[in-house]
Scaffold this motif. Sequence first.
Motif, PDB file in Angstrom:
ATOM      1  N   TYR A 159      24.990 -38.321  11.944  1.00  0.00           N
ATOM      2  CA  TYR A 159      23.653 -38.596  11.423  1.00  0.00           C
ATOM      3  C   TYR A 159      23.659 -39.360  10.105  1.00  0.00           C
ATOM      4  O   TYR A 159      22.757 -40.158   9.836  1.00  0.00           O
ATOM      5  CB  TYR A 159      22.869 -37.284  11.309  1.00  0.00           C
ATOM      6  CG  TYR A 159      22.790 -36.566  12.630  1.00  0.00           C
ATOM      7  CD1 TYR A 159      22.152 -37.156  13.721  1.00  0.00           C
ATOM      8  CD2 TYR A 159      23.387 -35.316  12.814  1.00  0.00           C
ATOM      9  CE1 TYR A 159      22.106 -36.519  14.946  1.00  0.00           C
ATOM     10  CE2 TYR A 159      23.344 -34.673  14.044  1.00  0.00           C
ATOM     11  CZ  TYR A 159      22.697 -35.271  15.107  1.00  0.00           C
ATOM     12  OH  TYR A 159      22.657 -34.663  16.324  1.00  0.00           O
ATOM     13  N   ARG A 160      24.664 -39.133   9.264  1.00  0.00           N
ATOM     14  CA  ARG A 160      24.687 -39.898   8.005  1.00  0.00           C
ATOM     15  C   ARG A 160      25.059 -41.361   8.274  1.00  0.00           C
ATOM     16  O   ARG A 160      24.623 -42.259   7.547  1.00  0.00           O
ATOM     17  CB  ARG A 160      25.657 -39.268   7.000  1.00  0.00           C
ATOM     18  CG  ARG A 160      27.122 -39.357   7.313  1.00  0.00           C
ATOM     19  CD  ARG A 160      27.932 -38.573   6.280  1.00  0.00           C
ATOM     20  NE  ARG A 160      29.366 -38.735   6.447  1.00  0.00           N
ATOM     21  CZ  ARG A 160      30.075 -39.657   5.828  1.00  0.00           C
ATOM     22  NH1 ARG A 160      29.470 -40.507   5.016  1.00  0.00           N
ATOM     23  NH2 ARG A 160      31.381 -39.750   6.016  1.00  0.00           N
ATOM     24  N   ALA A 180      21.860 -42.972   9.441  1.00  0.00           N
ATOM     25  CA  ALA A 180      21.004 -43.284   8.292  1.00  0.00           C
ATOM     26  C   ALA A 180      21.410 -44.609   7.658  1.00  0.00           C
ATOM     27  O   ALA A 180      20.549 -45.408   7.248  1.00  0.00           O
ATOM     28  CB  ALA A 180      21.079 -42.153   7.271  1.00  0.00           C
ATOM     29  N   LYS A 181      22.709 -44.861   7.580  1.00  0.00           N
ATOM     30  CA  LYS A 181      23.186 -46.120   7.006  1.00  0.00           C
ATOM     31  C   LYS A 181      22.884 -47.313   7.915  1.00  0.00           C
ATOM     32  O   LYS A 181      22.913 -48.463   7.469  1.00  0.00           O
ATOM     33  CB  LYS A 181      24.691 -46.042   6.736  1.00  0.00           C
ATOM     34  CG  LYS A 181      25.063 -45.062   5.634  1.00  0.00           C
ATOM     35  CD  LYS A 181      26.564 -45.046   5.407  1.00  0.00           C
ATOM     36  CE  LYS A 181      26.957 -44.073   4.298  1.00  0.00           C
ATOM     37  NZ  LYS A 181      28.424 -44.043   4.069  1.00  0.00           N
TER      38      LYS A 181
END
Length: 479
Positions: free
Chosen positions: A299-300, A303-304
Amino acid sequence: MTRPKQNESKFKAFMQENVLTMATVIGVFAGGLVGFIIKNSTGEWTKREIMYISFPGEIFLRMLKCLIVPLLVSSITSAIGGLDLSMSSKIATRAITYYFVTTISAVVLGICLVTTLRPGQGAKIVETQTESIDKASKVLTPDTLMDLVRNMFTDNIIQSTMFQYRTEIFENTSISPAQPMEAWQFKSSQREGSNVLGLVMFSVILGTTIGRMREKGQLLQDFFTTLSEAMMTITSWVIWISPLGVAFLIAAKIIEMDSIAATIQSLGWYFITVMIGLFLHGFGTIAVIFFLGTRRLPYRYIAKLSQVLATAFGTGSSSATMPLTIKCLDNMGIDPRVTRFVIPVGATINMDGTALYEAVAALFIAQYREMSYSFGTIVAVSITATAASIGAAGIPQAGLVTMVMVLDTVGLEPKDVSLIIAVDWLLDRFRTTINVMCDALGTILVNHLSKNDLASVDRLNAEPHELLELGANGHEMKE
């Protein structure tokens, strides 16, 4: 430095790093909002007026598409040419295995949802027929599959940058009574649009050849590496137009759309079924596969990828988004040799969202037509949807053509594509977003699995004084 000043400097750094991403996301929402306001507050717009609205977005899309061919060829060729055959095979095997598993998972998920929710039962749909649908319906599944192979092995690489091979069938009107399509006349033709499959195949072979030539091929390797870097530099300029371009593209599409309320009323359950499938696949299935391969949640990374995903939604083309995807992954520290191979190939053959959509659409139409289907038919739909998704070469609404293959498997008329055309443009953007996200996460996964192999290749080819620098870089990449 005091805490307020530290927080202020962190905020400024965050804004400088993410200003373009936030602007692109705002552009998506602003375009949709402006489109809805204009549509509901004014009368019907003509095609010319809509064309004026979409003009800035069209310019942005043309600039991105201009980069596709030189970036695709140079990226794949330089990536494979920079590795030995054994290393290239490992990366290719991991990438293709990932693509195969995710595509099959998407199809199975779509079939499970459509057979459970049964959105086609009791649906009330206004059938429409357009020239594009009529043309798309006049195809045969064997011809489509053979054209796929023909395009892979192009006979003219220059022509492949502009056209794709296609077998056209036409009815002999002098013969009566009417004949089935299998008995129609056929001819070869060239359809406008880059033959991406042929370019990928040629680039893979050329890169492998350059790698085997070693020192003799170094001049060519340097040329394609430099060309790839030049294309990425141009991409870094073009992406600053993305917020404006995406906003105008979406606004124009909203204005062009027929009655929103009527569309939701007739195809609401179908739309919801596909959206649930895309969401579960993108944030569930892919997340599980990613976690099993990397022991990290994705998920991170997603996000990027916000700017890339917003651009994919706005353009509706995974191929047009490819330069931005490569640029974003480069900024995330992914090995360029992996990125420049996996992303172009993924943008060509990895269409998870399209595969899920086509499986759902075929069974939805069968339910609407009150046609019974067996387990064998469901298996056939799974196989055909997977093959058809590979044939959708990253261009907007290409799935509309390959959809005919899947309908033929169920025994439905090709013209039944018209039943779902009202929401196809919107679902096309959502499934393109999932396709691009899947490609990007797959690249990160393949990079993680290949890290040790790539490091060993670097150490094998490095000079003695470079080993210390390689070790330091490898330590910095660890998190």
